[in-house]
Write a protein that holds these residues in place. Structure first.
Motif, PDB file in Angstrom:
ATOM      1  N   THR A 136     -42.811 -73.714  28.395  1.00  0.00           N
ATOM      2  CA  THR A 136     -41.386 -73.397  28.675  1.00  0.00           C
ATOM      3  C   THR A 136     -40.734 -71.970  28.044  1.00  0.00           C
ATOM      4  OG1 THR A 136     -41.100 -74.124  26.144  1.00  0.00           O
ATOM      5  CG2 THR A 136     -41.159 -75.143  27.993  1.00  0.00           C
ATOM      6  N   ALA A 150     -27.161 -71.932  30.176  1.00  0.00           N
ATOM      7  CA  ALA A 150     -27.365 -72.535  29.561  1.00  0.00           C
ATOM      8  C   ALA A 150     -28.174 -73.863  30.227  1.00  0.00           C
ATOM      9  CB  ALA A 150     -25.959 -73.151  28.286  1.00  0.00           C
ATOM     10  N   ILE A 151     -27.550 -74.062  31.091  1.00  0.00           N
ATOM     11  CA  ILE A 151     -28.162 -75.401  31.967  1.00  0.00           C
ATOM     12  C   ILE A 151     -29.262 -74.786  32.620  1.00  0.00           C
ATOM     13  CG2 ILE A 151     -27.631 -76.030  34.197  1.00  0.00           C
ATOM     14  CD1 ILE A 151     -24.498 -76.004  33.976  1.00  0.00           C
ATOM     15  N   ILE A 201     -37.083 -75.411  30.633  1.00  0.00           N
ATOM     16  CA  ILE A 201     -37.763 -75.704  29.513  1.00  0.00           C
ATOM     17  C   ILE A 201     -38.019 -77.733  30.246  1.00  0.00           C
ATOM     18  CG2 ILE A 201     -38.037 -77.144  27.483  1.00  0.00           C
ATOM     19  CD1 ILE A 201     -35.387 -74.805  26.485  1.00  0.00           C
ATOM     20  N   ILE A 202     -36.831 -78.263  30.612  1.00  0.00           N
ATOM     21  CA  ILE A 202     -37.676 -79.237  31.297  1.00  0.00           C
ATOM     22  C   ILE A 202     -38.376 -79.298  32.083  1.00  0.00           C
ATOM     23  CG2 ILE A 202     -36.601 -81.582  32.464  1.00  0.00           C
ATOM     24  CD1 ILE A 202     -34.009 -80.579  30.846  1.00  0.00           C
ATOM     25  N   ILE A 256     -30.846 -68.165  25.136  1.00  0.00           N
ATOM     26  CA  ILE A 256     -30.706 -69.352  24.574  1.00  0.00           C
ATOM     27  C   ILE A 256     -32.139 -69.569  24.383  1.00  0.00           C
ATOM     28  CG2 ILE A 256     -30.666 -71.328  25.591  1.00  0.00           C
ATOM     29  CD1 ILE A 256     -27.431 -69.316  26.696  1.00  0.00           C
ATOM     30  N   ASP A 257     -32.966 -69.369  24.863  1.00  0.00           N
ATOM     31  CA  ASP A 257     -34.277 -69.570  25.330  1.00  0.00           C
ATOM     32  C   ASP A 257     -34.766 -70.276  24.270  1.00  0.00           C
ATOM     33  OD1 ASP A 257     -37.573 -68.865  25.924  1.00  0.00           O
ATOM     34  OD2 ASP A 257     -36.735 -70.304  27.672  1.00  0.00           O
ATOM     35  N   CYS A 287     -34.296 -72.663  21.620  1.00  0.00           N
ATOM     36  CA  CYS A 287     -34.082 -73.690  21.984  1.00  0.00           C
ATOM     37  C   CYS A 287     -36.218 -73.643  21.421  1.00  0.00           C
ATOM     38  CB  CYS A 287     -34.502 -74.168  23.356  1.00  0.00           C
ATOM     39  SG  CYS A 287     -32.431 -74.619  24.368  1.00  0.00           S
ATOM     40  N   ILE A 293     -31.632 -74.718  30.003  1.00  0.00           N
ATOM     41  CA  ILE A 293     -32.261 -75.526  29.975  1.00  0.00           C
ATOM     42  C   ILE A 293     -33.438 -76.800  30.967  1.00  0.00           C
ATOM     43  CG2 ILE A 293     -31.394 -79.317  30.016  1.00  0.00           C
ATOM     44  CD1 ILE A 293     -28.732 -77.129  28.649  1.00  0.00           C
TER      45      ILE A 293
END
Length: 385
Positions: free
Chosen positions: A129, A97-98, A104-105, A161-162, A165, A101
């Motif tokens: 992303t 999960a981390i 993406i950022i 998770i990707d 998002c 994120i």
């Protein structure tokens, strides 16, 4: 574990079909077949029921219709993983999960730096992303047993998770003018799916009929139609009240996996990866959007995924997967830069198939994905036993 093996098997082998479809698309677009290829994609297909009908170009049927089925499968996988699988245990989900994120950022920031002076170009910030799980797992599978299973599960969980998002990004940032009437119809369909689930209805046809009406309503509403696939999936029962061993969700997921891996995604690649290479030189590739895309995919993804993972492990927020070292984790982080189909999909949403960048935006996706795939494979091969 059998679910994981089935997932890895389909996704990995599906990557080969994606590669073949991409090669065919490039051949069609850059040979004498170019006119036929483009006419084929623009062919209008109409489906009507009495006075009601939908008429779209073939490429839009693929992007709005077939990709809704792909996202429906993503929704099924998400629900199963959240209730019974890898996403159920907070300790197992923390690291991917981390990492997700971070993945993406950082690419989004890189794309922003290159395109901040052009609002239209900036609308494609989500392009780098994305991660194409089929290609990434396909490359990872080439190493066979040299790669720990825990590393494959990490990549699979990260990709899920990707995708989640990506769904949120599409819902929030890639919607057009909204139709309140169609949105009202959509909410009625959601209510209908909820009632079917609550009553324990066993008929797949009932869910399918309401799901189709829901898809049309969302399509007409201005919200991207693929979201109908995801939302519909969340209402598919995972267990039957009178027979806990029977699962409609698992049955549908099993039936769809092969269709998505070997048909839907390759068809999507064929209609979207036809990039004309005529007249494209280094000057065009070194403009804001292509640069932001290539660097975002290759540099941004690996720095985001590995950097956030490294910090989380060192700060003891999460644990490194069992049997995996940091070099292998870095190799997988590089592989996450293979955006391909998902990046092409977001690219189409961002720029509305306008071809404003003369194919350099799509070519940049291919270049960034290929470099990420090759470099990631080499790193993993060197550092895997």
């Amino acid at each position: 574990m059998s679910d994981i093996k089935d997932f890895l098997k389909h996704e990995a082998s599906g990557g080969i079909f994606l590669m073949i479809a991409t090669i065919f698309a490039l051949i069609f677009q850059n040979t004498l077949l170019s006119d036929f290829y483009n006419s084929f994609l623009k062919t209008n297909l109409t489906i009507s029921f009495g006075e009601f009908g939908l008429s779209k170009a073939l490429i839009l049927w693929v992007n709005d219709g077939l990709m809704a089925i792909f996202f429906f499968l993503v929704g099924l996988e998400l629900k199963r993983e959240i209730l019974e699988g890898e996403l159920k245990n907070p300790s197992q989900i923390a690291l991917p999960a981390i990492a997700g994120i971070g993945g993406i950022i950082i690419p989004a920031i890189i794309f922003y730096i290159f395109t901040k002076h052009d609002s239209f170009a900036l609308s494609g910030w989500a392009i780098p992303t994305a991660t194409d799980i089929a290609f990434a797992l396909g490359i990872l599978s080439l190493l066979g047993s040299r790669v720990p299973t825990s590393l494959k599960i990490f990549l699979m969980t990260l990709a899920i998770i990707d995708d989640l998002c990506a769904i949120i990004i599409i819902a929030l940032f890639y919607t057009s003018d909204l139709s309140l009437l169609s949105l009202g119809s959509s909410f009625l369909c959601i209510l209908g799916l909820f009632v079917l689930n609550l009553m324990g209805v066993k008929s797949k046809a009932a869910f399918l009929i309401i799901g189709l009406i829901f898809w049309v309503s969302v399509l007409k509403s201005g919200v991207h139609a693929t979201l109908a696939g995801v939302i519909s999936a969340f209402f598919i029962p995972i267990k039957q009240k009178d027979n806990p061993n029977k699962s409609m969700l698992r049955e549908i997921e099993h039936d769809l996996h092969a269709w998505v891996a070997f048909a839907i995604l390759p068809i999507f690649a064929f209609v979207n990866a036809g990039i004309s290479l005529k007249g494209i030189g280094m000057d065009q590739l070194l403009t804001a959007v292509p640069l932001g895309t290539m660097i975002g995919l290759f540099i941004g993804k690996q720095f985001g995924v590995f950097g956030f993972s490294f910090l989380a492990i060192k700060l003891k927020i999460a644990k490194i997967p069992e049997g995996v070292n940091f070099k292998q984790l870095y190799g997988v982080a590089v592989l996450c830069g293979v955006g391909f189909t998902m990046s092409l999909f977001v690219n189409g949403l961002a720029y509305n198939e306008s071809n404003a960048f003369a194919y350099t935006d799509k070519l940049a996706i291919l270049i960034g994905s290929v470099i990420s795939g090759v470099v990631g494979f080499i790193i993993l091969k060197i550092n895997s036993k």
